[in-house]
Design an enzyme around this catalytic site. Structure first.
Site, short mmCIF file in Angstrom:
data_model
loop_
_atom_site.label_atom_id
_atom_site.label_comp_id
_atom_site.label_asym_id
_atom_site.label_seq_id
_atom_site.Cartn_x
_atom_site.Cartn_y
_atom_site.Cartn_z
N ASP A 98 0.75 -1.22 0.05
CA ASP A 98 -0.07 0.07 -0.08
C ASP A 98 0.88 1.04 0.22
O ASP A 98 2.10 1.33 -0.69
CB ASP A 98 -1.00 -0.03 1.31
CG ASP A 98 -2.28 0.52 1.13
OD1 ASP A 98 -2.39 1.87 0.80
OD2 ASP A 98 -3.18 -0.38 0.86
N HIS A 134 -3.20 5.71 3.60
CA HIS A 134 -4.21 4.95 3.11
C HIS A 134 -3.77 3.39 3.73
O HIS A 134 -4.57 2.96 4.35
CB HIS A 134 -4.26 4.81 1.59
CG HIS A 134 -5.18 3.75 1.07
ND1 HIS A 134 -4.93 2.46 0.81
CD2 HIS A 134 -6.58 4.03 0.72
CE1 HIS A 134 -5.81 1.67 0.08
NE2 HIS A 134 -6.86 2.59 0.10
N ASN A 144 -14.36 -0.06 -6.49
CA ASN A 144 -15.42 0.83 -6.18
C ASN A 144 -16.29 1.62 -7.44
O ASN A 144 -16.84 2.57 -7.30
CB ASN A 144 -14.98 2.18 -5.43
CG ASN A 144 -14.03 1.39 -4.22
OD1 ASN A 144 -14.41 0.64 -3.73
ND2 ASN A 144 -13.03 2.05 -3.93
N SER A 183 -11.52 -0.83 -0.30
CA SER A 183 -9.97 -0.95 0.28
C SER A 183 -10.07 -1.19 1.59
O SER A 183 -9.17 -1.88 2.07
CB SER A 183 -9.48 0.39 0.30
OG SER A 183 -8.78 0.69 -0.96
#
Length: 402
Positions: free
Chosen positions: A65, A112, A207, A272
């Site tokens: 990530d 994130h 998404n 996520s």
């Protein structure tokens, strides 16, 4: 092939800038305010019962990530900083790219990766009800992406290979390809290598579901990868969640409370944050059953998910993950989930016997029954009459003598 933390892994040779893998994300402050209550995504789980089975201890989960900020008190003890890695190019003060940074992936300017890691393995702390689902697991931070889209398919491939080499038992990938275009085959080969090495690979489904789009995303669509969609408080698909036959399960993805850089918490939305919820469950199962294969662990999570239909559908896969069932209904490993679980083929009822007449034997039996019953009634009648006669005589004697 640029790659973003949320929805863009470029499948072309031109860099593509992308934002985090979130849906209508609220702006979070770093540091954030502590969340004092228990988030809804954890309220649906009997945590004490869950952790009696497993805490994920001994399992390393690679978070590929934007890095993981170990300054957060709930993450410092959860992160294996020595095995962390930064695959982004370093820059000088002028912004010029230099050789790759030597950092170990324990910084996170985007936030994130820190959110993803918290959902998996944040340790409990005073003053907050938030905790990771697998608080005994260890995070390997692999910084492969940033807000400027410096990550690409090549660096994701390298990140997966590095995760395997560094002893990861589970890999979480909360990102997918731009425009649902399959990237270079090298990425698929890296995924296959991880699976062959016994590593469970979990990826967000994407998404892009608001418009009713049904399309594959990568690496979630690769065979063997557990693709995770988002569910809401009603165990239904979140409106933004990507649909498709490749979806394996769903997990909470709305208002997900989790850790942010420095300290505190924030709420965010997106697949996520559904993926690490499932990656944590995979770590729990793997810790309890270290000899199970990735395929068996994935099948166990799918088989025990909550669903309103007997089998698989393209919205939430095999259903919304149920951590406690995944850890308690585990008598034996299975290779694949089974539709219509618990439903067995019923036996046809035996027809009632209906005779229009009776045999001689049946008639004799019936008459004998009548004789027995009639005899009993006669005896009772005679006995009752004798008692009545005796009582009448006694009363007459008392009157005469009175």
């Amino acid at each position: 092939m640029a790659l973003g933390a949320a929805t863009a892994l470029a499948a072309v040779a031109v860099p593509v800038t992308a934002g985090p893998a979130v849906a209508e994300s609220a702006q979070c402050e770093y540091p954030g305010r502590p969340y004092k209550g228990r988030p809804w995504s954890l309220q649906r789980v009997l945590l004490d019962e869950l952790w009696e089975q497993s805490t994920g201890k001994g399992v390393k989960v690679a978070v590929i990530d934007t890095g993981v900020d170990i300054r957060h008190p709930q993450l410092k003890a959860a992160v294996d900083a020595k095995n962390g890695l930064n695959l982004l190019p370093a820059k000088n003060k002028k912004g010029e790219k230099l050789e790759r940074g030597a950092a170990n992936g324990t910084s996170d300017e985007v936030g994130h990766g820190t959110k993803v890691a918290g959902i998996i393995a944040a340790r409990s702390a005073p003053g907050t009800g938030f905790v990771g689902l697998a608080p005994g697991a260890t995070i390997i931070p692999i910084k492969q992406n940033d807000a400027e889209g410096n990550g690409d398919a090549a660096s994701l491939t390298e990140a997966i290979n590095e995760a395997v080499d560094r002893g990861a038992g589970v890999i979480n990938i909360s990102q997918d390809t731009a425009n649902a275009v399959a990237p270079a085959r090298s990425l698929e080969h890296a995924v296959k290598r991880a699976l062959n090495e016994g590593v469970v690979v979990v990826a967000s489904a994407g998404n892009d579901g608001l418009g009713g789009n049904v399309k594959k995303t990568y690496p979630a669509s690769y065979e063997g990868v557990l693709a995770v969609a988002s569910s809401d408080r009603n165990n239904e698909r979140a409106a933004f969640s990507q649909s498709g036959d490749f979806v394996g399960v769903a997990a909470p993805g709305i208002d997900m409370i989790t850790t942010v850089p420095l300290r505190g918490h924030c709420a965010d939305n997106g697949t996520s944050f559904s993926a690490p919820y499932v990656a944590a469950v995979a770590a729990l199962v793997k810790a309890k059953h270290p000899d199970w294969t990735p395929r068996q662990i994935v099948a166990q999570i799918q088989q025990t998910a909550e669903r309103s239909t007997p089998g698989h559908d393209r919205l939430v896969g095999w259903g919304v993950v149920d951590p406690v069932r995944a850890l308690t209904e585990d008598e034996r490993p299975i290779e694949r989930p089974v539709a219509q679980e618990g439903l067995t083929k019923g036996e046809a009822p035996s027809p009632a016997r209906f005779d229009l007449g009776e045999t001689a034997e049946e008639r004799n039996s019936r008459l004998a029954t009548y004789v027995v019953i009639g005899g009993g009634v006669l005896v009772a009648t005679i006995g009752g009459a004798a008692v009545a006669l005796r009582d009448a005589r006694r009363r007459s004697s008392r009157v005469a003598g009175g």
